[in-house]
Design a protein around this motif. Structure first.
Motif, PDB file in Angstrom:
ATOM      1  N   GLU A   1      22.392   4.903 -64.502  1.00  0.00           N
ATOM      2  CA  GLU A   1      22.384   6.004 -65.419  1.00  0.00           C
ATOM      3  C   GLU A   1      23.490   5.555 -66.636  1.00  0.00           C
ATOM      4  N   GLN A   2      24.424   4.859 -66.541  1.00  0.00           N
ATOM      5  CA  GLN A   2      25.049   4.280 -67.827  1.00  0.00           C
ATOM      6  C   GLN A   2      24.653   3.377 -68.512  1.00  0.00           C
ATOM      7  N   LEU A   3      23.281   2.696 -67.985  1.00  0.00           N
ATOM      8  CA  LEU A   3      22.655   1.824 -68.755  1.00  0.00           C
ATOM      9  C   LEU A   3      21.879   2.431 -70.055  1.00  0.00           C
ATOM     10  N   ASP A   4      21.752   3.728 -69.913  1.00  0.00           N
ATOM     11  CA  ASP A   4      20.808   4.449 -70.938  1.00  0.00           C
ATOM     12  C   ASP A   4      21.669   4.695 -72.196  1.00  0.00           C
TER      13      ASP A   4
ATOM     14  N   PRO B   1      35.412 -16.715 -72.317  1.00  0.00           N
ATOM     15  CA  PRO B   1      34.374 -16.128 -71.680  1.00  0.00           C
ATOM     16  C   PRO B   1      34.555 -14.567 -72.097  1.00  0.00           C
ATOM     17  N   TYR B   2      33.312 -13.828 -72.037  1.00  0.00           N
ATOM     18  CA  TYR B   2      33.267 -12.373 -72.514  1.00  0.00           C
ATOM     19  C   TYR B   2      32.116 -11.841 -71.763  1.00  0.00           C
ATOM     20  N   ALA B   3      32.114 -10.398 -71.367  1.00  0.00           N
ATOM     21  CA  ALA B   3      31.090 -10.112 -70.814  1.00  0.00           C
ATOM     22  C   ALA B   3      31.239  -8.368 -71.271  1.00  0.00           C
ATOM     23  N   TYR B   4      30.293  -7.570 -71.131  1.00  0.00           N
ATOM     24  CA  TYR B   4      30.130  -6.260 -71.430  1.00  0.00           C
ATOM     25  C   TYR B   4      30.017  -5.566 -70.155  1.00  0.00           C
ATOM     26  N   VAL B   5      30.592  -4.345 -69.896  1.00  0.00           N
ATOM     27  CA  VAL B   5      30.611  -3.480 -68.568  1.00  0.00           C
ATOM     28  C   VAL B   5      30.025  -2.007 -69.290  1.00  0.00           C
ATOM     29  N   PRO B   6      29.212  -1.332 -68.735  1.00  0.00           N
ATOM     30  CA  PRO B   6      28.319  -0.032 -69.231  1.00  0.00           C
ATOM     31  C   PRO B   6      29.227   0.886 -69.689  1.00  0.00           C
ATOM     32  N   SER B   7      30.614   1.166 -69.208  1.00  0.00           N
ATOM     33  CA  SER B   7      31.348   2.354 -69.519  1.00  0.00           C
ATOM     34  C   SER B   7      32.934   2.288 -69.994  1.00  0.00           C
ATOM     35  N   LYS B   8      33.055   2.818 -71.202  1.00  0.00           N
ATOM     36  CA  LYS B   8      34.587   2.660 -71.640  1.00  0.00           C
ATOM     37  C   LYS B   8      35.361   3.451 -70.996  1.00  0.00           C
ATOM     38  N   SER B   9      35.153   4.578 -70.543  1.00  0.00           N
ATOM     39  CA  SER B   9      35.980   5.234 -69.411  1.00  0.00           C
ATOM     40  C   SER B   9      36.340   4.676 -68.188  1.00  0.00           C
ATOM     41  N   ASP B  10      35.085   4.039 -67.559  1.00  0.00           N
ATOM     42  CA  ASP B  10      35.623   3.300 -66.438  1.00  0.00           C
ATOM     43  C   ASP B  10      36.524   2.082 -66.600  1.00  0.00           C
ATOM     44  N   LEU B  11      36.264   1.589 -68.025  1.00  0.00           N
ATOM     45  CA  LEU B  11      37.077   0.408 -68.297  1.00  0.00           C
ATOM     46  C   LEU B  11      38.600   0.955 -68.065  1.00  0.00           C
ATOM     47  N   GLY B  12      38.659   1.827 -69.097  1.00  0.00           N
ATOM     48  CA  GLY B  12      40.286   2.582 -69.355  1.00  0.00           C
ATOM     49  C   GLY B  12      40.850   3.006 -67.914  1.00  0.00           C
TER      50      GLY B  12
END
Length: 148
Positions: free
Chosen positions: A21-24, A99-110
């Motif tokens: 769902e976060q991918l949307d 190295p860098y990568a994206y994850v779907p959610s900024k709230s989960d990252l925080g």
């Protein structure tokens, strides 16, 4: 006072979204995107790094330490808007071979960093306490294909 409690009630009422769902909500520039498994590993590494105070959080701080030549894995949130806020960070990482990568959610990252606030960029610094987890993440993020 009642106004302050409304966001908490709204946050409790909304169920946590799944990876799919976060991918949307991803930005068009969110490449290379970490897989579900790698995303979990990165969050685990971020939690360990935060415990030892070995993370850089936020665009200004990460940008400053990339310019200073600090090494680490840069993790960016794929759902940050507007894109202009942090679209220069991947270019800085590529210039310095970080190295860098994206994850779907900024709230989960925080949340992984131990913060109540969403975070759009985090740099994980290496440390001997979680070196094994860090090396696994470093290897997998390094293997991700860079965008053209």
């Amino acid at each position: 006072m009642a106004r302050e409690k409304q966001p908490e009630a709204a946050a409790e009422g909304t169920p946590e979204r799944s990876y799919r769902e976060q991918l949307d909500f991803l930005n068009p520039i969110a490449q290379p995107l970490a897989s579900r498994k790698l995303t979990r590993k990165l969050y685990k590494c971020i939690r360990k790094a935060a415990k030892h105070k070995q993370i850089r959080r936020g665009v200004k701080e990460v940008q400053k330490f990339i310019n200073k030549g600090e090494k680490g894995i840069t993790v960016l949130a794929g759902d940050t808007l507007p894109i202009d806020v942090y679209c220069h960070i991947p270019i800085m990482c590529e210039d310095r071979s970080l190295p860098y990568a994206y994850v779907p959610s900024k709230s989960d990252l925080g949340a992984a960093a131990g913060s109540k606030r969403p975070t759009c960029v985090i740099m994980i610094k290496p440390h001997e306490e979680y070196q094994e987890t860090y090396d696994e993440c470093l290897e997998e993020v390094g293997a991700l294909p860079l965008p053209l």
